[in-house]
Design an enzyme around this catalytic site. Sequence first.
Site, mmCIF file in Angstrom:
data_model
loop_
_atom_site.group_PDB
_atom_site.id
_atom_site.type_symbol
_atom_site.label_atom_id
_atom_site.label_comp_id
_atom_site.label_asym_id
_atom_site.label_seq_id
_atom_site.Cartn_x
_atom_site.Cartn_y
_atom_site.Cartn_z
ATOM 1 N N LYS A 178 -17.444 -0.819 6.331
ATOM 2 C CA LYS A 178 -17.437 -1.949 5.722
ATOM 3 C C LYS A 178 -18.959 -2.054 4.884
ATOM 4 O O LYS A 178 -19.750 -2.076 4.212
ATOM 5 C CB LYS A 178 -17.418 -3.447 6.295
ATOM 6 C CG LYS A 178 -17.592 -4.511 4.459
ATOM 7 C CD LYS A 178 -16.869 -5.762 5.226
ATOM 8 C CE LYS A 178 -17.382 -6.482 4.126
ATOM 9 N NZ LYS A 178 -16.360 -7.877 4.905
ATOM 10 N N GLU A 183 0.609 -1.093 -0.354
ATOM 11 C CA GLU A 183 -0.480 0.078 0.070
ATOM 12 C C GLU A 183 0.802 1.149 -0.097
ATOM 13 O O GLU A 183 -0.067 2.698 -0.517
ATOM 14 C CB GLU A 183 -0.793 -0.285 1.194
ATOM 15 C CG GLU A 183 -2.253 -0.846 0.976
ATOM 16 C CD GLU A 183 -1.699 -2.351 1.466
ATOM 17 O OE1 GLU A 183 -0.505 -2.570 1.934
ATOM 18 O OE2 GLU A 183 -2.947 -3.578 2.030
ATOM 19 N N PHE A 226 -11.002 -7.881 14.715
ATOM 20 C CA PHE A 226 -10.235 -7.919 13.656
ATOM 21 C C PHE A 226 -9.657 -6.550 12.229
ATOM 22 O O PHE A 226 -10.880 -6.381 11.753
ATOM 23 C CB PHE A 226 -10.868 -8.746 13.020
ATOM 24 C CG PHE A 226 -9.148 -9.746 12.118
ATOM 25 C CD1 PHE A 226 -8.321 -9.762 12.335
ATOM 26 C CD2 PHE A 226 -9.868 -9.671 10.743
ATOM 27 C CE1 PHE A 226 -7.335 -10.772 11.737
ATOM 28 C CE2 PHE A 226 -8.949 -10.255 9.617
ATOM 29 C CZ PHE A 226 -7.949 -10.206 9.850
ATOM 30 N N GLN A 227 -8.535 -5.909 12.164
ATOM 31 C CA GLN A 227 -8.178 -4.854 11.646
ATOM 32 C C GLN A 227 -8.843 -3.979 11.634
ATOM 33 O O GLN A 227 -9.178 -3.192 10.336
ATOM 34 C CB GLN A 227 -8.559 -6.188 10.335
ATOM 35 C CG GLN A 227 -7.896 -6.950 9.752
ATOM 36 C CD GLN A 227 -7.781 -7.514 8.427
ATOM 37 O OE1 GLN A 227 -8.577 -6.702 7.549
ATOM 38 N NE2 GLN A 227 -6.435 -8.172 8.163
ATOM 39 N N MET A 252 24.310 8.381 2.213
ATOM 40 C CA MET A 252 24.121 9.346 2.949
ATOM 41 C C MET A 252 24.897 9.653 3.735
ATOM 42 O O MET A 252 24.915 10.450 4.148
ATOM 43 C CB MET A 252 22.701 10.133 2.511
ATOM 44 C CG MET A 252 22.923 11.880 2.763
ATOM 45 S SD MET A 252 23.801 12.814 2.196
ATOM 46 C CE MET A 252 23.031 13.318 0.890
#
Lengths: 181, 567
Positions: free
Chosen positions: B165, B53, B115-116, B480
């Site tokens: 959802k 993502e 969940f999630q 760097m």
Amino acid sequence: MAEEGMRIISAIVEDRPGVLFKVTSLIRRRGFNIETITVGGTEKERVSRITITMRGNPAVVEQLVKQLSKIPDVLKISELEPEESAFRELALIKVSATDPSKRSDILNYISIFRARVIDASKDSLVIEIVGQPRKVQAFLDLMKGFGVIEMAKTGTVALARGARSSSSSTSSSSSSSSPPD
Amino acid sequence: MRVSGAKALVEALKDEKVEVIFGIPGGSTIPFYDALYECAEKGELRHILARHEQCAAHMADGYARAKGIPGVCTATSGPGATNLVTGIAVAHMDSSPVVAITGQVPRSMIGRDAFQEADIVGIATPITKYAFQISKASEIPDTMKAAFMLANTNRKGPVLVDIPKDVFYEEVDYMEAERVRIGGYVIKSGDPHPYSIKRAVGLVLESERPLIIAGGGVIASNASAELARLAEIIPAPVATTLMGKGSIPEVHPLSLGMIGMHGKGEANMAAEEADLLIAVGMRFNDRTVGRMEKFGENAKIIHIDIDPAEIGKNLGVDVPIVADARKALAALADRLIEVGIRKKENEWSRRIAELKEKYREFYNSEESRGSLSPKRVMKTLRSAIPERSIVTTGVGQNQMWAALHFQVLQPRTFITSGGLGAMGFGFPASLGVKVACPDRPVFNIDGDGSFLMTEQDLATAVVENIPTVTIVMDNRVLGMVRQWQCMFCEKRYSETDLGKVPDFVKLAEAYGAEGIRVEDYGGLESAIRRSVDAEVPVVIDVPVSPDEKVLPMVPPGKTLREVVWFG
Ligand SMILES: Cc1ncc(C[n+]2csc(CCOP(=O)(O)OP(=O)(O)O)c2C)c(N)n1
């Protein structure tokens, strides 16, 4: 009589979920050091007023105002001149008052400060005091001598004096001259 | 039209003329993806399936910066949403219009550590222009309209819309949203106040050594022509910030190149010697100004910015102009013409020429340390690709070598994570750029460390047929950081040696892309020329010595004058 160095920012915001979080998140993220913040309703439905007090130089306050105005939910934001605003804080102070002579001293101070007893028991009093932060603080300092059991204070709420409105865009500039404080 | 929330979302995206969405589906967004199913069949709303993502967000950002319109990304709730965060933060720091749509657990589950579940609105609030959580399907059309409006107006930036959802299943009467209003937000005209223009003109007329510093705001407001015109009228040399690279063609006689910590000597010295700084669409970032309290000490400052909160945020200025860069530059130029300014060759222009000359040799010299010199790699790239090619970068030395030595000739052709400095940005951003501009060659200049953070999306590039070219400056170190350790920690190289990096040629091939290892400049040039029209993604592995440095460099906390040339 204004509080020295105190700056008052008044923000009119849409009353949606999360708005207070957005405001406080910004204050934290940018490291602004505020003293109090209060939120409550206004004369309009679904519109709230957030009052912030802080000490700081004008540039810091200006930057806070500019940053807060970037939050889309903020409808209007302005700095109130302490000299030209009415501002108040409320404190509830529970003092121990077992000794009857001390009890009468306390009641004396209450009347001098125009405070109020809102709950009394054999051993304690709960006192309500409303006023400018400095007055509330002075009263609290006095009460400390008697033994403060608990204390709760609101932040400052404020309105510009006179007919001016900081929550609507149609504002007139007339202002009352002598404060009936 | 009675539709599901998911369908309403799709319709809203179509109403906003969205053509492509970058994302990864998940439990919470299954209904949304189901609604996208028909779009795929009808060839509307292309969805590009990322492999991470973070990449989806960078792709949307690259798309937005190249095309100048919002880019859209989407993720499921919880881990999908949190993976977007780096990409959103990059867009926020660089004021890029990205709309991120995240799924959320069903309304009844919110706040129960389902969940999630992740509080993505809470997480994203400090790194977005606005974050919405939708509470019923009927809010979808207006909220989406508001999201695009916020992302793409005034100072642009990312907006997140979180949708539970069950809201995707809720039925709603779909009607295209009309104009929406949100709180106190007003779309500004961007017109400068005549009084501030007047004051700015006064300062320009008084000045003897004016310098323009152009930032990303010049590119965002498509103000390049106005910038060049003003510079020529005064005349004033133009330095750019990293984000402003491309706002003036770097071959323009008045162009000085990049200013700042890794800026060019002439740009930094000009800033130190100037008596007037006209800062346009830049925000006095610490990397740009060096030691903040010393910057512009001897100069008056005019600051042009669309965002009033930028005025005085980092530096006090003499004349603020809160306006769109294009309008302000045009107004300033017009007023100067009216009052009849046209300073010719003068002492300042001679001094600038002298500065340029003084440093010319340094930029042309090539002390190669055994392998290819980064400087010459950048020059080779420039001469081998068409002017209109678009370049993205990773973060680190590779980015600064590009900034110093790769000449950018057109706006929106140099795309880099300037504000957040996120390694891993370059490659996925290049994919978004290529999707936005399929007819232009797209090159990503990357570090090996940076590339390894997001190279998994080579899979996306291959499957979705997005042929960009990545040039890996392969020094096998976190260059760097190592450079700083060399210069400021007595060469105590702590954890900056990558030891072994994958064989980038084989890595590319494993994904079905093309890999080329080059050994010399001839090989580099032909590899680049060959890949300009490549039909598959290409990775060009360019060996570079770990001891190569980005120079000159202004050490942190120093003034721009205290530049170090050799390290
Ligand atoms: C996500 C992220 N993590 C860490 C850093 C800190 N950092 C800045 S530059 C750099 C080294 C980059 O190495 P590489 O990508 O190989 O590029 P090079 O400097 O060698 O060109 C690191 C670790 C960063 N900018 N971004």
